[in-house]
Design an enzyme around this catalytic site. Structure first.
Site, PDB file in Angstrom:
ATOM      1  N   LYS A  56       0.799  -1.228   0.000  1.00  0.00           N
ATOM      2  CA  LYS A  56       0.000   0.000   0.000  1.00  0.00           C
ATOM      3  C   LYS A  56       0.836   1.284   0.000  1.00  0.00           C
ATOM      4  O   LYS A  56       0.371   2.328  -0.471  1.00  0.00           O
ATOM      5  CB  LYS A  56      -0.938   0.012   1.200  1.00  0.00           C
ATOM      6  CG  LYS A  56      -2.070  -1.003   1.147  1.00  0.00           C
ATOM      7  CD  LYS A  56      -3.147  -0.589   0.176  1.00  0.00           C
ATOM      8  CE  LYS A  56      -4.394  -1.445   0.309  1.00  0.00           C
ATOM      9  NZ  LYS A  56      -5.477  -0.997  -0.585  1.00  0.00           N
ATOM     10  N   SER A  81      -8.856  -0.394   6.324  1.00  0.00           N
ATOM     11  CA  SER A  81      -8.921  -1.439   7.346  1.00  0.00           C
ATOM     12  C   SER A  81      -7.566  -1.681   7.997  1.00  0.00           C
ATOM     13  O   SER A  81      -7.456  -2.460   8.932  1.00  0.00           O
ATOM     14  CB  SER A  81      -9.418  -2.758   6.729  1.00  0.00           C
ATOM     15  OG  SER A  81      -8.504  -3.219   5.745  1.00  0.00           O
ATOM     16  N   GLU A 207      -9.727 -14.191  -4.252  1.00  0.00           N
ATOM     17  CA  GLU A 207     -10.566 -13.655  -3.187  1.00  0.00           C
ATOM     18  C   GLU A 207     -10.907 -14.751  -2.185  1.00  0.00           C
ATOM     19  O   GLU A 207     -10.931 -15.941  -2.540  1.00  0.00           O
ATOM     20  CB  GLU A 207     -11.890 -13.118  -3.758  1.00  0.00           C
ATOM     21  CG  GLU A 207     -11.747 -11.878  -4.608  1.00  0.00           C
ATOM     22  CD  GLU A 207     -13.105 -11.370  -5.069  1.00  0.00           C
ATOM     23  OE1 GLU A 207     -13.461 -10.241  -4.705  1.00  0.00           O
ATOM     24  OE2 GLU A 207     -13.810 -12.104  -5.794  1.00  0.00           O
ATOM     25  N   GLY A 211     -15.866 -13.487   0.415  1.00  0.00           N
ATOM     26  CA  GLY A 211     -15.791 -12.123  -0.113  1.00  0.00           C
ATOM     27  C   GLY A 211     -15.544 -12.103  -1.607  1.00  0.00           C
ATOM     28  O   GLY A 211     -14.551 -11.556  -2.072  1.00  0.00           O
ATOM     29  N   ASP A 213     -16.932 -10.547  -4.161  1.00  0.00           N
ATOM     30  CA  ASP A 213     -17.630  -9.478  -4.870  1.00  0.00           C
ATOM     31  C   ASP A 213     -17.041  -9.200  -6.252  1.00  0.00           C
ATOM     32  O   ASP A 213     -17.781  -8.945  -7.214  1.00  0.00           O
ATOM     33  CB  ASP A 213     -17.633  -8.192  -4.034  1.00  0.00           C
ATOM     34  CG  ASP A 213     -16.232  -7.741  -3.658  1.00  0.00           C
ATOM     35  OD1 ASP A 213     -15.531  -8.500  -2.966  1.00  0.00           O
ATOM     36  OD2 ASP A 213     -15.838  -6.629  -4.052  1.00  0.00           O
ATOM     37  N   SER A 307       0.979  -9.742  -0.646  1.00  0.00           N
ATOM     38  CA  SER A 307       0.669  -8.321  -0.553  1.00  0.00           C
ATOM     39  C   SER A 307       1.022  -7.672   0.778  1.00  0.00           C
ATOM     40  O   SER A 307       1.167  -6.455   0.840  1.00  0.00           O
ATOM     41  CB  SER A 307      -0.817  -8.087  -0.857  1.00  0.00           C
ATOM     42  OG  SER A 307      -1.630  -8.835   0.032  1.00  0.00           O
TER      43      SER A 307
END
Length: 322
Positions: A56, A81, A207, A211, A213, A307
């Site tokens: 990030k 989060s 995913e 979750g 989506d 990640s």
């Protein structure tokens, strides 16, 4: 970047130049045991060794460093989060400004404390009843802060794509790259870099089963909302893909694999015992898909992005040892 709704390979390359010397160029690791278990050559891009312990920082710094001096003087805001929160907090410190972060009440303590440790002010909300985007936008407007979202921004996406750019520069052309998917920024940046360099390279997202989506959205051809997922992969607990990230991923992503929480636990355990890596649940989902044989047909040379690795010793022990 002339078209704010499109991110290009040139944008990713520009981001790489901007973050050079500020973000870490993270290592790529190999494991013969991993290759044998998967049945392919696997190249592990270790973003758990990035500053703040996750990819990030790349996107946060690329976006915030482009703000005007007047904007920076007022400060920046974000909602997250955990990992983006830490990234924005550190970015603010690097740029000599302040940060206010909207975080879920149930954010792991280690992530909350790390964010505060970088000097950010934290405002909490209930992720199951509150709308973090609305809260963050209202806060930024009220205080006159520049909002740096976790994925719904072209400069953030371009910054995240630099991890894949480094991976491909180091190991050469791959048959596929496997990427954890939350809001979709990492895979959007990855797909932009990978397809820009090698159009035939497959880009596969992963995913948690609870979750899915992005998988549902890609299958439906439109953004689909699901109940906020309950999964150990808190960084992937998104209920709907971002509008911008979905527009990129709909064009460039080839497939989405799903993994169970148990599969994520097994991948974390494998990475710790066999590769000496500490990985958080969200960061382990790509490895979980490979070790669980969730990707078919199986490519011969595969890159996988780990990640992040932000997890307390106590929580890691609960998950891996339980």
């Amino acid at each position: 970047m002339t078209d704010t709704q499109r991110v290009t390979l040139e944008d990713v390359q520009d981001a790489a130049a901007r973050i050079k010397g500020v973000a870490h160029r993270t290592p790529v690791l190999r494991s013969r045991t991993l290759d044998r278990l998967v049945g392919a050559e696997v190249f592990v891009k270790c973003e758990n060794f990035q500053r703040v312990g996750a990819f990030k920082f790349r996107g946060a710094y690329n976006a915030a460093s482009r703000l005007s001096p007047e904007q920076l003087a007022k400060g920046i805001a974000a909602y997250s989060s955990g990992n983006h929160a830490q990234a924005v907090a550190l970015t603010a410190r690097e740029l000599g400004t302040s940060a206010v972060i909207v975080m879920p009440e149930d954010t792991p303590r280690s992530k909350r404390e790390a964010t505060a440790g970088y000097g950010a002010e934290i405002i909490t909300y209930d992720r199951y009843t509150g709308d973090r985007v609305a809260i963050g936008e209202a806060l930024a407007a009220e205080r006159g802060l520049a909002l740096v979202p976790p994925y719904e921004h072209p400069h953030v996406i371009a910054g995240q794509g630099t991890a894949a750019l480094e991976l491909i520069e180091e190991v050469g052309e791959l048959d596929a790259v496997v990427v954890p998917v939350g809001g979709g920024g990492l895979i959007a940046g990855t797909a932009t870099a990978a397809k820009g360099l090698h159009p035939a390279m497959r880009v596969i997202g992963v995913e948690p089963e609870a979750g899915d989506d992005t998988k549902r959205s890609l299958e439906a051809g439109r953004r689909v909302s699901i109940p906020v997922p309950r999964t150990i992969a808190d960084g992937q607990a998104a209920d709907i893909p971002g509008e911008l990230t979905f527009s990129v991923n709909q064009r460039l992503v080839d497939d989405i694999a799903l993994v169970s929480d148990e599969g994520i636990r097994d991948a974390m355990r494998f990475a710790f015992e066999r590769m000496k890596l500490v990985i958080e649940p969200s960061g382990a989902s790509g490895l979980a898909a490979l070790l669980g044989h969730r990707i078919a047909p199986l490519p011969r040379r595969i890159g996988v992005i780990v990640s992040g690795g932000n997890i307390s010793a106590e929580r890691f022990g609960e998950i891996v040892g339980g």
